[in-house]
Design an enzyme around this catalytic site. Structure first.
Site, PDB file in Angstrom:
ATOM      1  N   ASP A   8      -9.193  12.560   4.851  1.00 29.34           N
ATOM      2  CA  ASP A   8      -9.896  12.568   6.134  1.00 29.34           C
ATOM      3  C   ASP A   8      -8.838  12.690   7.238  1.00 29.34           C
ATOM      4  OD1 ASP A   8      -8.723  10.064   6.383  1.00 29.34           O
ATOM      5  OD2 ASP A   8     -10.597   8.972   6.742  1.00 29.34           O
ATOM      6  N   HIS A   9      -9.256  12.470   8.478  1.00 26.00           N
ATOM      7  CA  HIS A   9      -8.338  12.611   9.620  1.00 26.00           C
ATOM      8  C   HIS A   9      -7.144  11.654   9.523  1.00 26.00           C
ATOM      9  CE1 HIS A   9     -11.372   9.582  10.549  1.00 26.00           C
ATOM     10  NE2 HIS A   9     -10.448   8.965  11.279  1.00 26.00           N
ATOM     11  N   CYS A  66      -6.799   8.515   2.829  1.00 27.55           N
ATOM     12  CA  CYS A  66      -7.475   8.162   4.076  1.00 27.55           C
ATOM     13  C   CYS A  66      -6.541   7.192   4.806  1.00 27.55           C
ATOM     14  CB  CYS A  66      -8.876   7.596   3.833  1.00 27.55           C
ATOM     15  SG  CYS A  66      -8.946   6.118   2.813  1.00 27.55           S
ATOM     16  N   GLY A  67      -7.073   6.399   5.722  1.00 25.53           N
ATOM     17  CA  GLY A  67      -6.188   5.524   6.487  1.00 25.53           C
ATOM     18  C   GLY A  67      -5.517   4.478   5.614  1.00 25.53           C
ATOM     19  N   THR A  68      -6.332   3.770   4.839  1.00 28.19           N
ATOM     20  CA  THR A  68      -5.793   2.731   3.951  1.00 28.19           C
ATOM     21  C   THR A  68      -5.747   3.175   2.493  1.00 28.19           C
ATOM     22  OG1 THR A  68      -8.011   1.859   3.615  1.00 28.19           O
ATOM     23  CG2 THR A  68      -6.713   0.863   5.404  1.00 28.19           C
ATOM     24  N   ILE A  70      -8.291   2.822   0.742  1.00 27.14           N
ATOM     25  CA  ILE A  70      -9.314   1.975   0.111  1.00 27.14           C
ATOM     26  C   ILE A  70     -10.654   2.704   0.009  1.00 27.14           C
ATOM     27  CG2 ILE A  70     -10.638  -0.166   0.309  1.00 27.14           C
ATOM     28  CD1 ILE A  70      -8.158  -1.394   1.742  1.00 27.14           C
ATOM     29  N   GLY A  71     -11.100   3.227   1.129  1.00 24.05           N
ATOM     30  CA  GLY A  71     -12.396   3.923   1.123  1.00 24.05           C
ATOM     31  C   GLY A  71     -12.393   5.106   0.167  1.00 24.05           C
ATOM     32  N   HIS A  99      -0.888   2.458 -18.171  1.00 24.20           N
ATOM     33  CA  HIS A  99      -1.913   1.545 -18.671  1.00 24.20           C
ATOM     34  C   HIS A  99      -3.335   2.015 -18.390  1.00 24.20           C
ATOM     35  CE1 HIS A  99       0.812  -2.303 -18.888  1.00 24.20           C
ATOM     36  NE2 HIS A  99       1.391  -1.219 -19.392  1.00 24.20           N
ATOM     37  N   ARG A 133      -3.324   0.051 -27.203  1.00 24.25           N
ATOM     38  CA  ARG A 133      -4.273  -0.977 -26.760  1.00 24.25           C
ATOM     39  C   ARG A 133      -4.899  -0.612 -25.401  1.00 24.25           C
ATOM     40  NH1 ARG A 133       0.781  -2.610 -25.377  1.00 24.25           N
ATOM     41  NH2 ARG A 133       1.097  -3.712 -23.402  1.00 24.25           N
ATOM     42  N   HIS A 134      -4.200   0.190 -24.641  1.00 28.73           N
ATOM     43  CA  HIS A 134      -4.738   0.576 -23.325  1.00 28.73           C
ATOM     44  C   HIS A 134      -5.923   1.531 -23.474  1.00 28.73           C
ATOM     45  CE1 HIS A 134      -1.406  -1.533 -21.657  1.00 28.73           C
ATOM     46  NE2 HIS A 134      -0.544  -0.762 -22.311  1.00 28.73           N
TER      47      HIS A 134
HETATM   48  C1  RB5 Z   1     -11.037   5.959   9.259  1.00 32.96           C
HETATM   49  O1  RB5 Z   1     -10.882   5.404  10.506  1.00 32.96           O
HETATM   50  C2  RB5 Z   1     -10.680   4.933   8.192  1.00 32.96           C
HETATM   51  O2  RB5 Z   1     -11.655   3.947   8.142  1.00 32.96           O
HETATM   52  C3  RB5 Z   1     -10.536   5.619   6.847  1.00 32.96           C
HETATM   53  O3  RB5 Z   1      -9.547   6.587   6.917  1.00 32.96           O
HETATM   54  C4  RB5 Z   1     -10.137   4.736   5.680  1.00 32.96           C
HETATM   55  O4  RB5 Z   1      -9.015   3.948   5.984  1.00 32.96           O
HETATM   56  C5  RB5 Z   1     -11.202   3.987   5.019  1.00 32.96           C
HETATM   57  O5  RB5 Z   1     -10.997   3.276   4.019  1.00 32.96           O
END
Ligand code: RB5
Length: 149
Positions: A8-9, A66-68, A70-71, A99, A133-134
């Site tokens: 993403d951005h 993405c930013g983190t 995570i998403g 693993h 095992r993995h």
């Molecule tokens: C976008 O602002 C941000 O939420 C996205 O890039 C990401 O970090 C989500 O997990």
């Protein structure tokens, strides 16, 4: 190796840095977007595009940013057969392959710098699944997904 890559951005700049690096390493990156910097774009669109390419065998591996991270990792992991690993260090990058046989790497463009990201990608691409095992553990995850061992 054919590697689908999407962001993403918030991962746009890092994606732009990694694509030429992947080419220099002899890989074939396939950029699924974003193609323009747009703060209103949504990470699931790109993460799922990458994950679907890996699922269909159109790419051997995928990288989602993405930013983190995570998403993107959450979204990619909703696609059957995808094992997306969010890694911000070389140790977890290597272990996610050895693993977990991770087929998608998630990165946070707002978390790590370009040089570290580059080394993480390098280690992740070079590390191999250990099996043994993995494999048994991954088979249990496949059972949860309903795609058998
Ligand atoms: C976008 O602002 C941000 O939420 C996205 O890039 C990401 O970090 C989500 O997990």
């Amino acid at each position: 190796m054919r590697i689908a890559i999407g962001s993403d951005h918030a991962g746009f700049e890092l994606k732009g840095f990694l694509i030429p690096m992947l080419k220099e390493m002899g890989h074939e990156p396939i950029d699924v977007g974003a193609y323009v910097l747009d703060e209103n774009d949504d990470y699931p669109d790109f993460a799922v595009a990458v994950a679907n390419m890996v699922r269909k065998g159109e790419a051997e591996r995928g990288i989602v940013i993405c930013g983190t991270g995570i998403g993107s990792s959450i979204a990619a992991n909703k696609v059957k057969g995808i094992r997306a690993a969010l890694c911000h260090d070389m140790f977890t990058a290597r272990l996610s392959r050895e693993h977990n046989d991770a087929n998608v790497l998630a990165l946070g463009g707002r978390v790590i710098g370009k040089e570290l990201a580059m080394e993480i990608v390098r280690v992740w691409l070079e590390s191999k699944f250990s099996g043994g095992r993995h494999k048994r553990r991954l088979d249990k995850i496949r059972e949860i997904e309903g795609i058998g061992g």
